[in-house]
Design a protein around this motif. Structure first.
Motif, mmCIF file in Angstrom:
data_model
loop_
_atom_site.group_PDB
_atom_site.id
_atom_site.type_symbol
_atom_site.label_atom_id
_atom_site.label_comp_id
_atom_site.label_asym_id
_atom_site.label_seq_id
_atom_site.Cartn_x
_atom_site.Cartn_y
_atom_site.Cartn_z
ATOM 1 N N SER A 85 28.570 12.641 -21.249
ATOM 2 C CA SER A 85 27.790 11.408 -21.211
ATOM 3 C C SER A 85 26.299 11.695 -21.023
ATOM 4 O O SER A 85 25.445 10.990 -21.567
ATOM 5 C CB SER A 85 28.293 10.498 -20.080
ATOM 6 N N THR A 126 24.567 6.688 -16.220
ATOM 7 C CA THR A 126 25.724 7.588 -16.167
ATOM 8 C C THR A 126 26.135 7.874 -14.727
ATOM 9 O O THR A 126 27.331 7.958 -14.410
ATOM 10 C CB THR A 126 25.398 8.909 -16.888
ATOM 11 N N GLY A 166 33.177 0.283 -23.958
ATOM 12 C CA GLY A 166 33.498 -0.710 -22.933
ATOM 13 C C GLY A 166 34.259 -1.905 -23.469
ATOM 14 O O GLY A 166 35.204 -2.383 -22.840
ATOM 15 N N THR A 225 28.200 5.042 -13.543
ATOM 16 C CA THR A 225 29.548 5.097 -14.118
ATOM 17 C C THR A 225 30.398 6.146 -13.397
ATOM 18 O O THR A 225 31.561 5.893 -13.040
ATOM 19 C CB THR A 225 29.468 5.433 -15.620
ATOM 20 N N ALA A 277 34.044 0.951 -14.916
ATOM 21 C CA ALA A 277 32.988 1.931 -14.633
ATOM 22 C C ALA A 277 31.913 1.908 -15.710
ATOM 23 O O ALA A 277 30.709 1.976 -15.416
ATOM 24 C CB ALA A 277 33.587 3.327 -14.519
ATOM 25 N N LEU A 278 32.340 1.800 -16.972
ATOM 26 C CA LEU A 278 31.364 1.714 -18.064
ATOM 27 C C LEU A 278 30.516 0.453 -17.942
ATOM 28 O O LEU A 278 29.313 0.481 -18.220
ATOM 29 C CB LEU A 278 32.088 1.735 -19.411
ATOM 30 N N THR A 279 31.134 -0.628 -17.512
ATOM 31 C CA THR A 279 30.394 -1.878 -17.327
ATOM 32 C C THR A 279 29.363 -1.729 -16.208
ATOM 33 O O THR A 279 28.225 -2.187 -16.334
ATOM 34 C CB THR A 279 31.357 -3.030 -17.011
ATOM 35 N N ASP A 280 29.749 -1.069 -15.111
ATOM 36 C CA ASP A 280 28.808 -0.831 -14.008
ATOM 37 C C ASP A 280 27.596 -0.031 -14.489
ATOM 38 O O ASP A 280 26.447 -0.344 -14.154
ATOM 39 C CB ASP A 280 29.500 -0.068 -12.867
ATOM 40 N N GLY A 281 27.866 1.028 -15.254
ATOM 41 C CA GLY A 281 26.777 1.856 -15.758
ATOM 42 C C GLY A 281 25.870 1.089 -16.704
ATOM 43 O O GLY A 281 24.641 1.194 -16.636
#
Length: 474
Positions: free
Chosen positions: A41, A416, A292, A419, A432-436
């Motif tokens: 990533s 990153t 995501g 995430t 996690a992708l949404t958080d990042g």
């Protein structure tokens, strides 16, 4: 041999179309490249940064080489390098093979783009004819950015990510064949210094590369690691050497006297922040939509399309209102619109509706970004002497590219990190992708806020329509 100036325009505009297309067409292919070549990533951003850094780092050198060696020769050389690197990029079998090809591609694009703009300037007389040519040049470049996301999606889904590079090859070959018969050669014939300042270009680009590498490595290693500190210190030392080289060069790429103008410095900073915000937003959103939300590359391209259309409309509106209300109000309103778009995007979720969560933010951001950039270009050159106009234009374009690479590095690294932290805490991959993504967009909005402050402090000018047509295209 008599050459039609409009045939010249077709070749040059199509070459610039290809360069701009390459920026956006690659973004929608990133997840497939990551899966196929094993990018982490953190490292994936180098596919974008390698290109923009080389492009920005050698843009000024490209203009200088064209002046001394001949603009058509440098244009054709840059086009050949860009085309060959596109072929190599499509054949890449490892991540750093691809990153290397992207660097060479950016170098070729810098030579080609700088020489092409110089050729346009000397081919068309100042006034209506040049304004029309510049309008077509700038319009095709903007269209390339918009079509790139859809074209990239189609190519990735139908043929594979390699074809976002292979598509450049036949276009480049045809343009190379047409160049001798359509583009007249020209160069500067003065008795002034004929040096190229390759050292300046290498030191400046190396300084930014070292800083970006340090920022990226800080996420897995920590800011206190020897590798990170060493890279950042190397970047600072290279920057000091760059400034020393430029101060002593008989023909510097960046005449340091330009930065005595507070207006130029401030406007260049606005363009750098604008570049950083745009690349970060584009990169993060492309990854979020595919990884995501589970969209295909084509679906991702289509969801970006309204933003591109909004950007074209925003540019048209900005050029119409600038002669009436001036640069500062146009820039402030556009900065507010862009910032609102980023804040709306930062609230998007993986299972949310595109129409309610993503579309409004994309449209607002697209509508505002050109209204920030065009006034900044105009004010940047307002205090520059005529003989320094070319160098100043190169500085602000370089600032945009380098700012884009730096902004992307910092924001994507911190996104990153968010995430990774969420995954460590037990969150699902999607969450996690949404958080990042959300953290990244909020950080991008911080850049948008800085742009708004600088816009409010900018110099107020009321340019003529002719000045807008020429400067916006440049």
């Amino acid at each position: 041999m008599r050459r039609s100036p409009w045939a010249t325009l077709v070749v040059l505009a199509l070459a610039q179309f290809m360069v701009v297309l390459d920026v956006t067409i690659v973004n929608v292919a990133l997840p497939d490249m990551q899966a196929d070549l094993g990018f982490s990533s953190d490292d994936l951003q180098w596919v974008i940064s390698a290109y923009t850094l080389a492009f920005g780092g050698f843009l000024l050198l490209g203009g200088r080489l064209g002046d001394v060696l001949g603009r058509r020769r440098v244009f054709a050389g840059g086009l050949a390098i860009f085309t060959a690197a596109s072929l190599v990029g499509g054949l890449a079998t490892s991540q750093w093979f691809l990153v290397g090809a992207r660097s060479v591609q950016g170098f070729g694009g810098a030579l080609m783009s700088a020489a092409a703009l110089s050729i346009l300037t000397v081919t068309y007389a100042a006034g209506r004819e040049r304004n029309i040519a510049m309008g077509i040049w700038g319009g095709l470049a903007g269209l390339g950015g918009t079509l790139g996301v859809v074209a990239g999606g189609v190519l990735v889904d139908v043929a594979g990510w390699e074809w976002v590079f292979f598509v450049n090859v036949p276009i480049g070959v045809v343009l190379l064949l047409l160049t001798p018969s359509t583009v007249a050669d020209s160069r500067v014939t003065s008795d002034g210094p004929r040096s190229f300042d390759v050292a300046g270009a290498a030191l400046g680009t190396g300084a930014v590369l070292a800083v970006i590498y340090g920022v990226i490595r800080a996420e897995p290693l920590g800011w206190g690691s020897a590798e990170v500190i060493g890279s950042l210190v190397a970047g600072i030392l290279l920057l000091a050497l760059f400034l020393l080289t430029e101060s002593r060069s008989a023909a510097p790429l960046v005449p340091l006297r330009l930065f005595r103008s507070r207006t130029l410095s401030r406007s260049t900073l606005v363009l750098a922040l604008n570049g950083g915000a745009f690349l970060a937003m584009f990169f993060l959103t492309a990854i979020f939509l595919q990884q995501g939300k589970g969209l295909s590359a084509l679906e991702t391209g289509l969801e970006f399309l309204p933003m591109g259309i909004a950007a074209i409309v925003g540019a048209m509106v900005a050029t119409q209102v600038l002669p009436r209300i001036g640069t500062r109000p146009t820039q402030v309103v556009s900065a507010v619109v862009s910032l609102l778009g980023l804040l709306l995007l930062s609230r998007a979720s993986a299972d949310g509706s595109y129409v309610t969560e993503l579309l409004p933010g994309l449209v607002l951001y697209g509508a505002g970004i050109m209204g920030v950039g065009v006034p900044a270009q105009i004010t940047a050159l307002s205090e520059v002497a005529h003989e320094d106009a070319g160098a100043a234009s190169g500085v602000i374009n370089t600032g945009y590219q380098v700012g884009g690479a730096l902004g992307l590095a910092v924001i994507s690294t911190l996104a990153t990190s968010a995430t990774t932290s969420a995954l460590t805490g037990g969150a699902s991959v999607q969450a996690a992708l949404t958080d990042g993504f959300q953290r990244g967009l909020l950080l991008t909005a911080v850049l948008g806020g800085a742009i708004l402050v600088l816009a409010a402090l900018s110099r107020q000018l009321v340019p003529s329509p002719d000045e807008i047509a020429e400067l916006a295209a440049a």
